[in-house]
Enzyme design. Structure first.
Site, PDB file in Angstrom:
ATOM      1  N   TYR A 481       5.726  96.040  36.221  1.00 58.73           N
ATOM      2  CA  TYR A 481       6.190  96.783  35.036  1.00 58.73           C
ATOM      3  C   TYR A 481       5.206  97.910  34.719  1.00 58.73           C
ATOM      4  CZ  TYR A 481       8.098  97.798  30.436  1.00 58.73           C
ATOM      5  OH  TYR A 481       8.659  98.435  29.358  1.00 58.73           O
ATOM      6  N   ASP A 645      24.186 101.228  28.014  1.00 62.71           N
ATOM      7  CA  ASP A 645      22.742 101.214  27.795  1.00 62.71           C
ATOM      8  C   ASP A 645      22.379 102.380  26.879  1.00 62.71           C
ATOM      9  OD1 ASP A 645      20.004 101.137  27.837  1.00 62.71           O
ATOM     10  OD2 ASP A 645      19.837 100.819  29.996  1.00 62.71           O
TER      11      ASP A 645
END
Length: 709
Positions: A481, A645
């Site tokens: 990440y 989204d």
């Protein structure tokens, strides 16, 4: 069930399958759009894909999904991977219990329910009753619970719901005695929960103005406002508590103190960890108006309120302490010069703090694994919470007067267990342990350390079947990440479990940009230093190859959101190092991300193309949409996004896919999987989770010519 690997080379992987060789991508039209950034002209030929409401964009989505669906359906690994994933996903799961009034609350999923169900009981030994079942709110499971806040007496339940994965929430109030909702309805809430006053007459929440027509899923979100809603009144009569007409970036998070006498207001301006802090007195536990009083609005550090005790506000902060400390603020004399350190900064990063049973429970990360230390009201350390192993623990919520708290513990090979902690005795007891088809005894996790390009050392966690043979042939999936102060720590997930049960190796990398070692570690992966994040991830891949865990022919990478950016950037920089890449809901256009929804708030991590010529050049140098190298052989790429989204708008993935497909990047497939009625990930129904994530694993297996049985 196992996955076997034939003798292959990277060249063979890139040549991929007969399906890929026959791929014909939709013809994505180009437009003559050129923008000037600090005297540099940058073409944006797929700008039209930013309009998700346009008929031609919708047609493009249909065409892309047809190509992807045909490819995925032809993979022999698809059905076996989905079968294994479903088998491992189908287990009873529990959330962390908490207590309010005379009731306990927790979530439960029987295994394959689309959404978790909220249960309540007067004691943990009682048969629980359903307080709220989101599965009854839609036929396809796309309506999800987005927030939960019981009143102090435990009689009323304020809850937020979101549809199709959107960040927009509608809040309602349920009477738990009757099971019926009250008339109260709160609209246009985003990035906010609800905080009840102690008198139970209403709650605080934050909202935006209603968006303009056609801007609901992509329009920029500015000028959040904090309101108080009194039960039984329409939303139009809610009282404005705080706003900032001069600074459009202000947002508000709230919590009412345990004694009910203070509203603690965290003021945020970005997705980073720096914030402001204000308090609003609530005499006799009721809201009577008034103006919030600032504690600090410098936005120079993190200030997380922990408790209000004896006229003092206890705050976790990294002001002058990159790894975190606990300070006491006298509310009668709150100037920073008068703050007293209660628990000083230590060698490990303080990642969480709670106040329960007259104790402070402080969570730390030691090389990305959790430690929990118990401190008295005077700040002195008393003990540690004994955890089951080297993994990740979370929870420890409650009030200053509570005698117990609950926490979750997990590792890469241990599904989340729920434990009860008795504050006075320090005893830890198991509350719920899931029974799964995953036999943890067959697998093991080890922590290794990797040295990055500039000499920085960071941990990776490697999970696989016991007795892993280090010969470079292991199918390996590397996850990362690297941003927004978010720590990547070892925790169980069905995706990892499925991959391991199939015979693969699952690896997570705790790279810079996260919070594993405190704010300095986070800042070392931001703005002009963002390349450090990519260098770390590449170093992790190189370490796996050098140490013969995998080879470039058997190494895949995956990440979502900021992790999708990571995968996109690293794929472009080192296409030779990986066999497959799966960026999910990624931030792919680094020159325009700030123009959509909440994207502007990410500038604290990224910077923007408008900041300076230097910042533009740094962004342009790694932006996935702008750094695709025509003429280089790329790994197989599967991009995933959702048409609803409104966090990272799907245009990022649309433009990245179109650019990849138009460039000469070799014969390996470059596909995009666009989920309908789905958003950034939160609240996604079980069926969609299983389908998407098993497709990802099947795609990787297919790329590596792996047989899934």
């Amino acid at each position: 069930m196992k996955l076997t690997l034939s003798a292959i080379t990277l060249a063979a992987v890139l040549a991929t399958s007969a399906q890929a060789q026959g791929l014909s991508y939709p013809n994505t039209r180009k437009v003559d759009q050129v923008d000037a950034y600090h005297d540099t002209a940058v073409a944006d030929p797929y700008r039209w894909l930013e309009d998700d409401n346009a008929a031609d964009t919708k047609a493009w989505v249909v065409q892309q999904n047809e190509v992807t669906d045909k490819f995925l359906a032809a993979m022999p690994q698809r059905l076996p991977a989905r079968r294994i994933y479903t088998e491992l996903y189908n287990f009873e799961r529990f959330g962390i219990p908490f207590h309010e009034g005379d009731r306990y609350f927790w979530t439960r999923n029987d295994g394959l329910q689309q959404q978790n169900v909220i249960y309540t009981a007067k004691s943990l030994s009682d048969t629980p009753a359903v307080a709220l079942d989101p599965n009854a709110m839609s036929k396809d499971g796309t309506v999800a619970l987005s927030g939960l806040a019981p009143s102090r007496d435990g009689k009323l339940l304020a809850y937020g719901i979101a549809g199709a994965g959107s960040d927009w929430q509608t809040w309602k109030v349920r009477d738990l005695a009757t099971g019926q909702d009250l008339a109260d309805t709160i609209e246009w809430v985003k990035f906010s929960s609800a905080s009840w006053t102690a008198d139970g007459k209403g709650f605080f929440y934050a909202r935006y103005d209603a968006p303009k027509e056609g801007e609901k899923l992509k329009g920029a979100n500015y000028f959040q406002k904090l309101y108080y809603h009194r039960l039984g009144t329409p939303q139009s009569e809610d009282v404005l508590v705080a706003e900032n007409r001069e600074d459009k970036e202000w947002g508000f998070g709230t919590e009412v103190s345990d004694d009910g006498q203070l509203l603690l207001i965290s003021v945020w301006k970005s997705a980073g960890s720096k914030n402001g802090l204000m308090v609003l007195p609530l005499p006799k536990g009721a809201f009577g108006g008034g103006k919030p009083q600032p504690i600090t609005l410098d936005f120079d550090a993190q200030y997380s309120p922990v408790a209000a005790v004896g006229g003092k506000l206890i705050v976790k902060t990294d002001k002058g302490a990159p790894r975190g400390k606990l300070v006491a603020i006298d509310l009668k004399n709150p100037a920073a010069a008068n703050w007293k350190t209660l628990v000083a900064e230590g060698p490990d990063a303080m990642t969480g703090a709670s106040a329960v049973g007259g104790r402070f429970l402080l969570s730390y990360l030691h090389d990305a694994a959790t430690l929990v230390r118990v401190h008295g009201a005077d700040g002195k350390q008393l003990s540690e919470v004994k955890l089951p192993g080297v993994g990740t623990a979370s929870g420890f919520g409650g009030r200053w007067s509570d005698k117990e708290t609950f926490f979750s513990y997990t590792s890469l090979t241990t599904p989340a267990e729920i434990h009860r902690y008795d504050v006075k005795s320090g005893k830890v007891s198991l509350f719920k342990k899931p029974k799964t088809a995953f036999n943890a005894d067959e697998f093991e996790t080890r922590r290794e350390f990797v040295t990055s390009k500039d000499g920085t050392r960071f941990p990776i966690f490697i999970a696989a079947k016991k007795g892993l043979k280090l010969d470079g042939t292991n199918p390996t999936l590397l996850y990362g990440y690297g941003g927004f102060d978010i720590s990547i720590t070892p925790g169980y997930g069905v995706t990892a479990a499925t991959w391991m049960k199939m015979g693969g190796v699952y690896v997570i990398a705790s790279i810079r940009g996260g919070g594993e070692y405190g704010s300095a570690w986070h800042e070392a992966g931001t703005k002009l230093k963002k390349q450090n994040v990519f260098d770390d991830f590449i170093a992790a891949g190189e370490w796996l190859v050098k140490n013969k865990v995998a080879s470039p022919a058997t190494l895949a990478i995956n990440g979502g959101s900021n992790g999708g950016l990571l995968v996109g950037a690293v794929t472009n920089q080192r296409p030779d190092l990986f066999a497959a890449a799966v960026p999910q809901v990624g931030v792919m256009d680094m020159l325009r991300y700030q123009n959509f929804t909440i994207g502007w708030a990410w500038a604290t991590d990224y910077g923007t193309s408008n900041d300076s010529p230097e910042m533009f050049k740094a962004l342009y140098a790694y932006s996935p949409v702008h750094t695709i190298k025509s003429g280089a052989k790329y790994p197989a790429v599967l991009i995933t996004t959702g048409d609803h989204d409104d966090r990272v708008v799907p245009a990022h993935s649309f433009k990245y896919a179109a650019t990849l497909q138009a460039a000469d990047t070799g014969p390996a497939p470059k596909l995009i999987r666009i989920e309908t009625n789905a958003g950034h990930g939160a609240g996604k129904p079980t069926s969609k989770i299983i389908e998407e994530r098993s497709d990802i694993l099947a795609f990787i297996a297919n790329t590596m010519k792996l047989e899934v049985k």
